[in-house]
Design a protein around this motif. Structure first.
Motif, PDB file in Angstrom:
ATOM      1  N   HIS A   1     -37.761  10.156 -29.172  1.00 38.07           N
ATOM      2  CA  HIS A   1     -36.907  10.589 -28.078  1.00 38.07           C
ATOM      3  C   HIS A   1     -36.064  11.757 -28.541  1.00 38.07           C
ATOM      4  O   HIS A   1     -35.912  12.004 -29.726  1.00 38.07           O
ATOM      5  CB  HIS A   1     -36.004   9.450 -27.586  1.00 38.07           C
ATOM      6  CG  HIS A   1     -35.138   8.865 -28.654  1.00 38.07           C
ATOM      7  ND1 HIS A   1     -34.013   9.488 -29.129  1.00 38.07           N
ATOM      8  CD2 HIS A   1     -35.256   7.706 -29.347  1.00 38.07           C
ATOM      9  CE1 HIS A   1     -33.456   8.744 -30.072  1.00 38.07           C
ATOM     10  NE2 HIS A   1     -34.186   7.667 -30.232  1.00 38.07           N
ATOM     11  N   ARG A   2     -35.528  12.482 -27.585  1.00 36.71           N
ATOM     12  CA  ARG A   2     -34.673  13.616 -27.880  1.00 36.71           C
ATOM     13  C   ARG A   2     -33.226  13.240 -27.596  1.00 36.71           C
ATOM     14  O   ARG A   2     -32.947  12.377 -26.786  1.00 36.71           O
ATOM     15  CB  ARG A   2     -35.080  14.809 -27.017  1.00 36.71           C
ATOM     16  CG  ARG A   2     -36.512  15.266 -27.268  1.00 36.71           C
ATOM     17  CD  ARG A   2     -36.877  16.446 -26.385  1.00 36.71           C
ATOM     18  NE  ARG A   2     -38.220  16.917 -26.673  1.00 36.71           N
ATOM     19  CZ  ARG A   2     -38.782  17.958 -26.076  1.00 36.71           C
ATOM     20  NH1 ARG A   2     -38.128  18.635 -25.161  1.00 36.71           N
ATOM     21  NH2 ARG A   2     -40.006  18.327 -26.393  1.00 36.71           N
ATOM     22  N   GLY A   3     -32.316  13.900 -28.255  1.00 39.72           N
ATOM     23  CA  GLY A   3     -30.906  13.635 -28.015  1.00 39.72           C
ATOM     24  C   GLY A   3     -30.446  12.392 -28.748  1.00 39.72           C
ATOM     25  O   GLY A   3     -31.241  11.635 -29.287  1.00 39.72           O
TER      26      GLY A   3
ATOM     27  N   HIS B   1     -26.718   7.817 -26.676  1.00 48.63           N
ATOM     28  CA  HIS B   1     -25.990   8.671 -25.734  1.00 48.63           C
ATOM     29  C   HIS B   1     -25.938   8.006 -24.362  1.00 48.63           C
ATOM     30  O   HIS B   1     -26.946   7.522 -23.848  1.00 48.63           O
ATOM     31  CB  HIS B   1     -26.682  10.029 -25.633  1.00 48.63           C
ATOM     32  CG  HIS B   1     -25.829  11.097 -25.019  1.00 48.63           C
ATOM     33  ND1 HIS B   1     -25.464  11.088 -23.697  1.00 48.63           N
ATOM     34  CD2 HIS B   1     -25.268  12.216 -25.557  1.00 48.63           C
ATOM     35  CE1 HIS B   1     -24.722  12.157 -23.436  1.00 48.63           C
ATOM     36  NE2 HIS B   1     -24.590  12.853 -24.543  1.00 48.63           N
TER      37      HIS B   1
ATOM     38  N   ARG C   1     -25.726   9.247 -21.476  1.00 48.58           N
ATOM     39  CA  ARG C   1     -26.564   9.903 -20.476  1.00 48.58           C
ATOM     40  C   ARG C   1     -28.013   9.426 -20.577  1.00 48.58           C
ATOM     41  O   ARG C   1     -28.691   9.259 -19.560  1.00 48.58           O
ATOM     42  CB  ARG C   1     -26.504  11.416 -20.653  1.00 48.58           C
ATOM     43  CG  ARG C   1     -27.204  12.191 -19.553  1.00 48.58           C
ATOM     44  CD  ARG C   1     -26.498  12.030 -18.220  1.00 48.58           C
ATOM     45  NE  ARG C   1     -25.400  12.967 -18.078  1.00 48.58           N
ATOM     46  CZ  ARG C   1     -24.648  13.069 -16.989  1.00 48.58           C
ATOM     47  NH1 ARG C   1     -24.869  12.266 -15.955  1.00 48.58           N
ATOM     48  NH2 ARG C   1     -23.663  13.946 -16.929  1.00 48.58           N
ATOM     49  N   ARG C   2     -28.471   9.191 -21.784  1.00 42.00           N
ATOM     50  CA  ARG C   2     -29.836   8.680 -21.977  1.00 42.00           C
ATOM     51  C   ARG C   2     -30.001   7.332 -21.278  1.00 42.00           C
ATOM     52  O   ARG C   2     -30.990   7.095 -20.580  1.00 42.00           O
ATOM     53  CB  ARG C   2     -30.132   8.550 -23.471  1.00 42.00           C
ATOM     54  CG  ARG C   2     -31.476   7.919 -23.785  1.00 42.00           C
ATOM     55  CD  ARG C   2     -31.694   7.792 -25.295  1.00 42.00           C
ATOM     56  NE  ARG C   2     -32.802   6.898 -25.568  1.00 42.00           N
ATOM     57  CZ  ARG C   2     -34.082   7.245 -25.517  1.00 42.00           C
ATOM     58  NH1 ARG C   2     -34.413   8.479 -25.210  1.00 42.00           N
ATOM     59  NH2 ARG C   2     -35.037   6.370 -25.768  1.00 42.00           N
TER      60      ARG C   2
ATOM     61  N   TYR D   1     -31.936  19.319 -18.234  1.00 39.27           N
ATOM     62  CA  TYR D   1     -31.019  18.465 -18.990  1.00 39.27           C
ATOM     63  C   TYR D   1     -31.688  17.136 -19.344  1.00 39.27           C
ATOM     64  O   TYR D   1     -31.505  16.611 -20.442  1.00 39.27           O
ATOM     65  CB  TYR D   1     -29.746  18.224 -18.178  1.00 39.27           C
ATOM     66  CG  TYR D   1     -28.666  17.533 -18.966  1.00 39.27           C
ATOM     67  CD1 TYR D   1     -27.883  18.233 -19.873  1.00 39.27           C
ATOM     68  CD2 TYR D   1     -28.435  16.172 -18.814  1.00 39.27           C
ATOM     69  CE1 TYR D   1     -26.898  17.600 -20.611  1.00 39.27           C
ATOM     70  CE2 TYR D   1     -27.453  15.527 -19.541  1.00 39.27           C
ATOM     71  CZ  TYR D   1     -26.686  16.242 -20.439  1.00 39.27           C
ATOM     72  OH  TYR D   1     -25.714  15.604 -21.171  1.00 39.27           O
TER      73      TYR D   1
ATOM     74  N   LYS E   1     -33.723  17.148 -22.419  1.00 34.85           N
ATOM     75  CA  LYS E   1     -33.023  17.120 -23.706  1.00 34.85           C
ATOM     76  C   LYS E   1     -33.123  15.732 -24.346  1.00 34.85           C
ATOM     77  O   LYS E   1     -32.969  15.584 -25.552  1.00 34.85           O
ATOM     78  CB  LYS E   1     -31.546  17.485 -23.521  1.00 34.85           C
ATOM     79  CG  LYS E   1     -31.294  18.941 -23.167  1.00 34.85           C
ATOM     80  CD  LYS E   1     -29.796  19.211 -23.077  1.00 34.85           C
ATOM     81  CE  LYS E   1     -29.527  20.679 -22.766  1.00 34.85           C
ATOM     82  NZ  LYS E   1     -28.066  20.966 -22.690  1.00 34.85           N
ATOM     83  N   PHE E   2     -33.374  14.725 -23.498  1.00 32.20           N
ATOM     84  CA  PHE E   2     -33.409  13.347 -23.968  1.00 32.20           C
ATOM     85  C   PHE E   2     -34.818  12.758 -23.989  1.00 32.20           C
ATOM     86  O   PHE E   2     -35.115  11.875 -24.793  1.00 32.20           O
ATOM     87  CB  PHE E   2     -32.508  12.478 -23.086  1.00 32.20           C
ATOM     88  CG  PHE E   2     -31.073  12.908 -23.104  1.00 32.20           C
ATOM     89  CD1 PHE E   2     -30.198  12.438 -24.065  1.00 32.20           C
ATOM     90  CD2 PHE E   2     -30.598  13.827 -22.173  1.00 32.20           C
ATOM     91  CE1 PHE E   2     -28.879  12.849 -24.095  1.00 32.20           C
ATOM     92  CE2 PHE E   2     -29.279  14.243 -22.193  1.00 32.20           C
ATOM     93  CZ  PHE E   2     -28.414  13.758 -23.161  1.00 32.20           C
ATOM     94  N   PHE E   3     -35.668  13.236 -23.084  1.00 35.31           N
ATOM     95  CA  PHE E   3     -37.039  12.739 -22.997  1.00 35.31           C
ATOM     96  C   PHE E   3     -37.980  13.931 -22.875  1.00 35.31           C
ATOM     97  O   PHE E   3     -37.777  14.793 -22.018  1.00 35.31           O
ATOM     98  CB  PHE E   3     -37.214  11.820 -21.784  1.00 35.31           C
ATOM     99  CG  PHE E   3     -36.380  10.564 -21.849  1.00 35.31           C
ATOM    100  CD1 PHE E   3     -36.847   9.441 -22.517  1.00 35.31           C
ATOM    101  CD2 PHE E   3     -35.131  10.519 -21.251  1.00 35.31           C
ATOM    102  CE1 PHE E   3     -36.087   8.288 -22.582  1.00 35.31           C
ATOM    103  CE2 PHE E   3     -34.355   9.368 -21.310  1.00 35.31           C
ATOM    104  CZ  PHE E   3     -34.837   8.247 -21.986  1.00 35.31           C
TER     105      PHE E   3
END
Length: 206
Positions: free
Chosen positions: A11-13, A17, A19-20, A54, A57-59
């Motif tokens: 995963h990213r980020g 987090h 937000r994730r 945005y 950034k997480f997926f």
């Protein structure tokens, strides 16, 4: 075939987090209402008030989000089954309950949460890591019960352990695979799981 070793999904980020987690919750809600195939990353971004860029950034992809949702849903089944493994029941009773609970919880997830059945079917068909991890978790729990049964003298110990576990894992598949569950009615599956469990226990008897 012996299940693959569980993997950690990329995963990213930041992993924790907020937000994730918000994205995963939005995805779970959208997949429940609209299904995986009809939900886009843009839909999820709009639901939480951010841009699609945005979210990425997480997926890295929509599939990665789907993997996270599947991991959450299948993880709930795994957690419930682990509780059975850690009870004070005999190994035979644990195995019986493992079979019956696997079926009941799979039916509840895949058919009461019909839209989640769709994404689980995609995960199983395409060998997503979340589905592979679920199979590996089941194999590990099954192995733990068999070892315990052998140590306590309930089960025979002449047959190689992995051979026994792979055989039993194979006959458990129709009670957890989202597509195979559709081939029989719940009543037929409940009858079959009882027959299969009794047959397995007779084959394990010392």
């Amino acid at each position: 075939m012996k299940p693959e070793i569980p993997v950690v999904l990329p995963h990213r980020g930041p992993a924790l987090h907020e937000r994730r987690e918000q994205i995963i919750r939005a995805a779970l809600d959208h997949f429940r209402h609209y299904g995986y195939s009809k939900t886009s990353v843009a839909d999820l971004a709009k639901a939480i008030g951010v841009s699609s860029a945005y979210v990425y950034k997480f997926f890295e992809s929509k599939q990665a989000i789907g993997e996270a949702v599947c991991m959450h849903s299948l993880g709930q089944i795994d957690d419930a089954l682990r509780e059975i493994v850690h009870t004070n029941q005999s190994a035979s009773d644990k195995l019986k309950e493992l079979f019956s609970s696997l079926l009941s919880k799979s039916l509840a997830l895949f058919f009461e949460e019909r839209r989640l059945h769709d994404i689980a079917a995609v995960a199983a068909t395409n060998h997503w890591s979340s589905a592979n991890n679920h199979r590996a978790a089941l194999y590990s729990m099954l192995k733990q019960i068999i070892v315990e049964g052998r140590e306590k003298g309930e089960f025979e110990s002449d047959t190689p352990l992995d051979e026994v576990c792979m055989a039993i894992a194979g006959v458990m598949t129709p009670f957890s695979h989202p597509l195979m569950l559709e081939e029989k009615t719940p009543e037929q599956l409940e009858e079959r799981v009882l027959v299969i469990t009794n047959l397995v226990l007779r084959s394990l008897a010392k």
